[in-house]
Motif scaffolding. Structure first.
Motif, PDB file in Angstrom:
ATOM      1  N   ALA A 105      37.931 -28.589  90.008  1.00 17.95           N
ATOM      2  CA  ALA A 105      39.004 -27.565  89.651  1.00 17.95           C
ATOM      3  C   ALA A 105      39.001 -27.918  87.795  1.00 17.95           C
ATOM      4  O   ALA A 105      38.830 -28.731  87.648  1.00 17.95           O
ATOM      5  N   ILE A 106      40.052 -26.794  87.634  1.00 20.29           N
ATOM      6  CA  ILE A 106      40.128 -26.187  85.976  1.00 20.29           C
ATOM      7  C   ILE A 106      42.317 -25.871  86.146  1.00 20.29           C
ATOM      8  O   ILE A 106      42.533 -24.755  87.258  1.00 20.29           O
ATOM      9  N   SER A 107      42.519 -26.014  84.916  1.00 17.32           N
ATOM     10  CA  SER A 107      44.030 -25.625  85.379  1.00 17.32           C
ATOM     11  C   SER A 107      44.005 -24.201  84.739  1.00 17.32           C
ATOM     12  O   SER A 107      43.003 -23.601  83.326  1.00 17.32           O
ATOM     13  N   GLY A 108      45.421 -23.385  84.355  1.00 18.67           N
ATOM     14  CA  GLY A 108      45.335 -22.164  83.744  1.00 18.67           C
ATOM     15  C   GLY A 108      44.777 -22.068  82.381  1.00 18.67           C
ATOM     16  O   GLY A 108      44.242 -20.869  82.822  1.00 18.67           O
ATOM     17  N   GLY A 109      45.123 -22.581  81.913  1.00 20.44           N
ATOM     18  CA  GLY A 109      44.540 -22.618  80.232  1.00 20.44           C
ATOM     19  C   GLY A 109      43.406 -23.431  80.048  1.00 20.44           C
ATOM     20  O   GLY A 109      42.537 -23.658  78.641  1.00 20.44           O
ATOM     21  N   SER A 110      42.594 -24.014  80.682  1.00 19.86           N
ATOM     22  CA  SER A 110      41.817 -24.473  80.101  1.00 19.86           C
ATOM     23  C   SER A 110      41.644 -25.959  79.391  1.00 19.86           C
ATOM     24  O   SER A 110      40.537 -26.858  79.885  1.00 19.86           O
ATOM     25  N   VAL A 111      43.406 -26.531  79.947  1.00 17.15           N
ATOM     26  CA  VAL A 111      42.998 -28.325  79.522  1.00 17.15           C
ATOM     27  C   VAL A 111      42.766 -28.887  80.249  1.00 17.15           C
ATOM     28  O   VAL A 111      41.814 -30.152  79.937  1.00 17.15           O
ATOM     29  N   ASN A 112      42.826 -28.510  80.758  1.00 14.89           N
ATOM     30  CA  ASN A 112      42.516 -29.681  82.120  1.00 14.89           C
ATOM     31  C   ASN A 112      41.320 -29.705  83.114  1.00 14.89           C
ATOM     32  O   ASN A 112      41.475 -28.042  83.160  1.00 14.89           O
ATOM     33  N   MET A 152      42.465 -23.090  89.052  1.00 15.48           N
ATOM     34  CA  MET A 152      41.812 -22.616  89.958  1.00 15.48           C
ATOM     35  C   MET A 152      40.811 -24.040  90.436  1.00 15.48           C
ATOM     36  O   MET A 152      40.495 -24.667  89.741  1.00 15.48           O
ATOM     37  N   SER A 153      39.836 -23.521  91.963  1.00 17.16           N
ATOM     38  CA  SER A 153      38.857 -24.517  91.722  1.00 17.16           C
ATOM     39  C   SER A 153      37.964 -24.454  92.843  1.00 17.16           C
ATOM     40  O   SER A 153      38.412 -23.242  93.273  1.00 17.16           O
ATOM     41  N   TRP A 154      37.241 -25.399  93.089  1.00 13.82           N
ATOM     42  CA  TRP A 154      35.962 -24.871  94.054  1.00 13.82           C
ATOM     43  C   TRP A 154      35.924 -26.267  94.603  1.00 13.82           C
ATOM     44  O   TRP A 154      36.336 -26.763  94.257  1.00 13.82           O
TER      45      TRP A 154
END
Length: 120
Positions: A50-57, A34-36
Motif C-alpha cells: 500500500a502507498i499513501s496519497g503523497g507517497s510518504v508511507n 492505494m493498495s495491491w
C-alpha cells in the motif's frame, strides 16, 4: 463513478519481473491511499502493498519485502507494483484497491484483477 483498471499481468518464469499498473478514475486520486492485494486459488485475499496519497508511507507484507515496490504517479492517476525475483508462490490474481484512509481494512473500491502466473 470510481473505476480501477489493472493491467500488466501475465506468465513469467521464476526469477523474472512484471510491473502491474492500476489506472484510476472518478475521484481525486492524490487524496487516497492505494493498495495491491492478491488472491491465490483456495486462499484468502491478502494485502501485498500500500502507498499513501503523497507517497510518504508504504506498507508491504513480509513475503514481498525487498522484491516488490509500490509507487504511484498522481499526474497519471496510476499506481504501480514492480515485482522482481518472482516465485511460484506469487502466482495469484492481483487486485488494486482504494483505501478510504491510511490503514488496513479500509478498502472501499476494487479493480477487476489481473492474473500473475509464475512458472518454476
Amino acid at each position: 463513478q470510481v473505476q480501477l483498471v489493472e493491467s500488466g499481468g501475465g506468465l513469467v518464469q521464476q526469477g523474472g519481473s512484471l510491473r502491474l499498473s492500476c489506472a484510476a478514475s472518478g475521484f481525486t486520486f492524490s487524496n487516497y491511499a492505494m493498495s495491491w492485494y492478491r488472491q491465490a486459488p483456495g486462499k484468502e485475499r491478502e494485502l501485498v502493498a500500500a502507498i499513501s496519497g503523497g507517497s510518504v508511507n508504504t506498507d508491504y507484507t513480509d513475503s514481498v519485502k525487498g522484491r516488490f515496490t509500490i509507487s504511484r504517479d498522481n499526474a497519471k492517476n496510476t499506481v504501480y507494483l514492480q515485482m522482481n525475483s518472482l516465485k511460484p508462490e506469487d502466482t495469484a490474481v492481483y487486485y488494486c484497491a482504494r483505501w478510504r484512509y491510511w490503514g488496513r481494512d479500509t478498502q472501499d473500491y476494487w479493480g477487476q484483477g489481473t492474473q500473475v502466473t509464475v512458472s518454476s
